[in-house]
Write a protein that holds these residues in place. Structure first.
Motif, mmCIF file in Angstrom:
data_model
loop_
_atom_site.group_PDB
_atom_site.id
_atom_site.type_symbol
_atom_site.label_atom_id
_atom_site.label_comp_id
_atom_site.label_asym_id
_atom_site.label_seq_id
_atom_site.Cartn_x
_atom_site.Cartn_y
_atom_site.Cartn_z
ATOM 1 N N UNK A 104 37.773 -14.368 -3.505
ATOM 2 C CA UNK A 104 37.029 -15.538 -3.968
ATOM 3 C C UNK A 104 35.743 -15.735 -3.163
ATOM 4 N N UNK A 105 35.786 -15.462 -1.865
ATOM 5 C CA UNK A 105 34.587 -15.586 -1.036
ATOM 6 C C UNK A 105 33.478 -14.667 -1.529
ATOM 7 N N UNK A 106 33.860 -13.452 -1.906
ATOM 8 C CA UNK A 106 32.862 -12.473 -2.325
ATOM 9 C C UNK A 106 32.212 -12.822 -3.663
ATOM 10 N N UNK A 107 32.810 -13.735 -4.406
ATOM 11 C CA UNK A 107 32.255 -14.145 -5.699
ATOM 12 C C UNK A 107 31.360 -15.380 -5.597
ATOM 13 N N UNK A 108 31.324 -16.016 -4.414
ATOM 14 C CA UNK A 108 30.529 -17.236 -4.263
ATOM 15 C C UNK A 108 29.043 -16.958 -4.451
ATOM 16 N N UNK A 109 28.401 -17.890 -5.113
ATOM 17 C CA UNK A 109 26.959 -17.779 -5.360
ATOM 18 C C UNK A 109 26.245 -18.901 -4.609
ATOM 19 N N UNK A 110 24.989 -18.651 -4.322
ATOM 20 C CA UNK A 110 24.218 -19.599 -3.522
ATOM 21 C C UNK A 110 24.194 -20.995 -4.129
ATOM 22 N N UNK A 111 24.038 -21.114 -5.435
ATOM 23 C CA UNK A 111 23.961 -22.445 -6.047
ATOM 24 C C UNK A 111 25.260 -23.223 -5.848
ATOM 25 N N UNK A 112 26.393 -22.508 -5.697
ATOM 26 C CA UNK A 112 27.660 -23.200 -5.471
ATOM 27 C C UNK A 112 27.722 -23.769 -4.062
ATOM 28 N N UNK A 113 27.463 -22.918 -3.072
ATOM 29 C CA UNK A 113 27.617 -23.352 -1.682
ATOM 30 C C UNK A 113 26.523 -24.306 -1.232
ATOM 31 N N UNK A 114 25.437 -24.372 -2.002
ATOM 32 C CA UNK A 114 24.347 -25.306 -1.684
ATOM 33 C C UNK A 114 24.229 -26.426 -2.708
ATOM 34 N N UNK A 161 41.050 -9.240 10.322
ATOM 35 C CA UNK A 161 40.736 -8.770 8.974
ATOM 36 C C UNK A 161 40.231 -9.952 8.150
ATOM 37 N N UNK A 162 39.944 -9.694 6.898
ATOM 38 C CA UNK A 162 39.430 -10.745 6.027
ATOM 39 C C UNK A 162 40.401 -11.927 5.944
ATOM 40 N N UNK A 163 41.675 -11.649 6.045
ATOM 41 C CA UNK A 163 42.661 -12.736 5.935
ATOM 42 C C UNK A 163 42.661 -13.622 7.182
ATOM 43 N N UNK A 164 42.111 -13.120 8.278
ATOM 44 C CA UNK A 164 41.978 -13.913 9.497
ATOM 45 C C UNK A 164 41.220 -15.204 9.221
ATOM 46 N N UNK A 165 40.216 -15.129 8.373
ATOM 47 C CA UNK A 165 39.363 -16.286 8.112
ATOM 48 C C UNK A 165 40.140 -17.412 7.452
ATOM 49 N N UNK A 203 36.166 -22.839 4.195
ATOM 50 C CA UNK A 203 36.649 -23.040 2.829
ATOM 51 C C UNK A 203 38.107 -22.644 2.645
ATOM 52 N N UNK A 204 38.629 -21.742 3.482
ATOM 53 C CA UNK A 204 40.020 -21.319 3.372
ATOM 54 C C UNK A 204 40.318 -20.512 2.115
ATOM 55 N N UNK A 205 39.316 -19.813 1.609
ATOM 56 C CA UNK A 205 39.497 -19.007 0.397
ATOM 57 C C UNK A 205 39.899 -17.576 0.743
ATOM 58 N N UNK A 206 40.537 -16.915 -0.205
ATOM 59 C CA UNK A 206 40.815 -15.482 -0.068
ATOM 60 C C UNK A 206 39.494 -14.727 -0.164
ATOM 61 N N UNK A 207 39.457 -13.519 0.383
ATOM 62 C CA UNK A 207 38.231 -12.732 0.373
ATOM 63 C C UNK A 207 37.759 -12.452 -1.055
ATOM 64 N N UNK A 231 36.134 -5.557 -0.215
ATOM 65 C CA UNK A 231 37.026 -6.060 0.824
ATOM 66 C C UNK A 231 37.179 -5.017 1.922
ATOM 67 N N UNK A 232 37.302 -3.765 1.541
ATOM 68 C CA UNK A 232 37.465 -2.693 2.521
ATOM 69 C C UNK A 232 36.256 -2.608 3.441
#
Length: 196
Positions: free
Chosen positions: A49-59, A137-141, A43-47, A115-116
């Motif tokens: 934003x990744x941590x806020x993703x919910x299952x209904x969104x990604x599916x 780190x998280x930014x690696x992704x 997805x190329x999102x910042x961490x 994030x930590x």
């Protein structure tokens, strides 16, 4: 966290290394980290934003979802790669998720990871799985996503940089090049042009 007065920049993972790591984590039943690393790379999102993703969104049935980026406040629509969507579903099933409204990255304490904490887990994963990368780190992704898009573009590399500039919300292609580590590589290649 980096040491006081030190300079650290996240490195990107080679795509094959990232995909192997995602599969290894899944086989080791670390579904949360397999999913998080996969989402970051696809997805190329910042961490944040990744941590806020919910299952209904990604599916989502149509394979897309829209978020409002935490850092910029801008809307961004993400398209979920079909083969990666199957991995998301496998993680969903393995974790026995019953409420698709929950965040995808919930810890054993039933809270969203910080994030930590994710960075600590990534450092552990780097050692445990022998991931060959400097600063992981998280930014690696996010950088892994960008490098993959750029490298896959081939002859259309300049157009890929423009697209990445838009996706990453950078003000210029030069910033995107520097972000992906391309600028330094181009400069270092100048030394190889010299004959002796």
């Amino acid at each position: 966290m980096s040491r006081l007065n030190s300079h650290t920049t996240a490195d990107y993972m080679e795509w094959d290394t990232a995909m192997q790591l995602i599969h290894k984590l899944y086989r080791a039943k670390d579904y949360q980290m397999s999913l998080l690393i996969g989402c970051g790379c696809f997805f190329g999102l910042r961490i944040s934003d990744l941590l806020q993703l919910r299952w209904y969104q990604v599916l989502s049935e149509d394979g897309t979802f829209t978020i409002r980026e935490k850092k910029t406040g801008k809307r961004r629509t993400i398209k979920v790669n079909e083969s990666f969507r199957r991995h998301i579903q496998d993680c969903h099933d393995a974790l026995q998720i019953r409420n698709d409204g929950l965040p995808c990255s919930i810890s054993r304490k039933n809270t969203v990871y910080s994030t930590q904490r994710i960075n600590v887990k990534l450092k552990y994963i780097k050692v445990k799985y022998g991931v060959r990368i400097g600063n992981f780190s998280t930014h690696t992704l996010r950088k892994t996503f960008g490098r993959r898009v750029f490298e896959q573009a081939g002859e259309n590399a300049e157009m890929a940089l423009v697209k990445l500039m838009e996706l990453f919300n950078h003000s210029s292609v030069c910033i995107t090049k520097r972000y992906l580590g391309l600028r330094e590589e181009e400069i270092m290649e100048a030394y190889d042009l010299l004959d002796f």
